[in-house]
Design an enzyme around this catalytic site. Structure first.
Site, PDB file in Angstrom:
ATOM      1  N   HIS A 205      21.497 -13.510  61.785  1.00  0.00           N
ATOM      2  CA  HIS A 205      20.762 -14.228  60.736  1.00  0.00           C
ATOM      3  C   HIS A 205      20.242 -15.637  61.967  1.00  0.00           C
ATOM      4  CE1 HIS A 205      24.627 -16.395  59.615  1.00  0.00           C
ATOM      5  NE2 HIS A 205      23.672 -17.697  59.231  1.00  0.00           N
TER       6      HIS A 205
ATOM      7  N   HIS B 234      18.335 -19.446  62.242  1.00  0.00           N
ATOM      8  CA  HIS B 234      17.760 -20.296  61.447  1.00  0.00           C
ATOM      9  C   HIS B 234      17.220 -21.412  61.552  1.00  0.00           C
ATOM     10  CE1 HIS B 234      21.792 -21.165  59.627  1.00  0.00           C
ATOM     11  NE2 HIS B 234      22.496 -20.420  60.069  1.00  0.00           N
TER      12      HIS B 234
END
Length: 141
Positions: A99, A101
């Protein structure tokens, strides 16, 4: 992966405030934001981290970040933003699904990288060249 919270979000089996999705990526607001607007961009396929993600997918994730980050900054009233990822637990990765950010940043906010004591200390040229040569040899294969 049924035990991966981000896989469940991608599948629609767990709630999320989705701000963008396409065939390769999903972007949703972080449930524990540093600042409101803090967004996670994840691949639909499960890859533990950047090292295990197909290059085409990783490239697409960064392209999504490049498109979304200024929009998120504008919507949140931020003066800027960071885009970053943690690769592995030692780097601070808590969910083992890649992931990225997108973190809206504000003047005088309290978030930031913490450099080690003694930083900055200039490296010696021979140290830089030694590690550069190791990297070049591995890149060449």
């Amino acid at each position: 992966m049924e035990d991966c919270v981000f896989c469940r979000i991608v599948e629609g089996a767990a709630p999320a405030s989705v701000v963008y999705e396409d065939d390769t990526a999903v972007a949703f607001l972080d449930l524990f934001p540093v600042h409101l607007g803090h967004t996670l961009v994840v691949p639909r396929l499960h890859a533990d981290d950047l090292s295990s993600c197909p290059r085409s997918v990783a490239s697409h994730l960064f392209a999504v970040c490049a498109d979304l980050a200024p929009v998120i900054a504008d919507a949140s009233g931020a003066a800027g933003f960071n885009v970053w990822t943690a690769n592995g637990r030692v780097a601070g990765q808590e969910v083992l699904h890649l992931h990225l950010h997108i973190l809206p940043r504000f003047k005088d906010d309290s978030f930031g990288l913490r450099f080690p004591r003694g930083y900055p200390a200039e490296a010696q040229r021979d140290e830089l060249e030694a590690i550069a040569e190791k990297i070049r040899l591995k890149v060449r294969g």
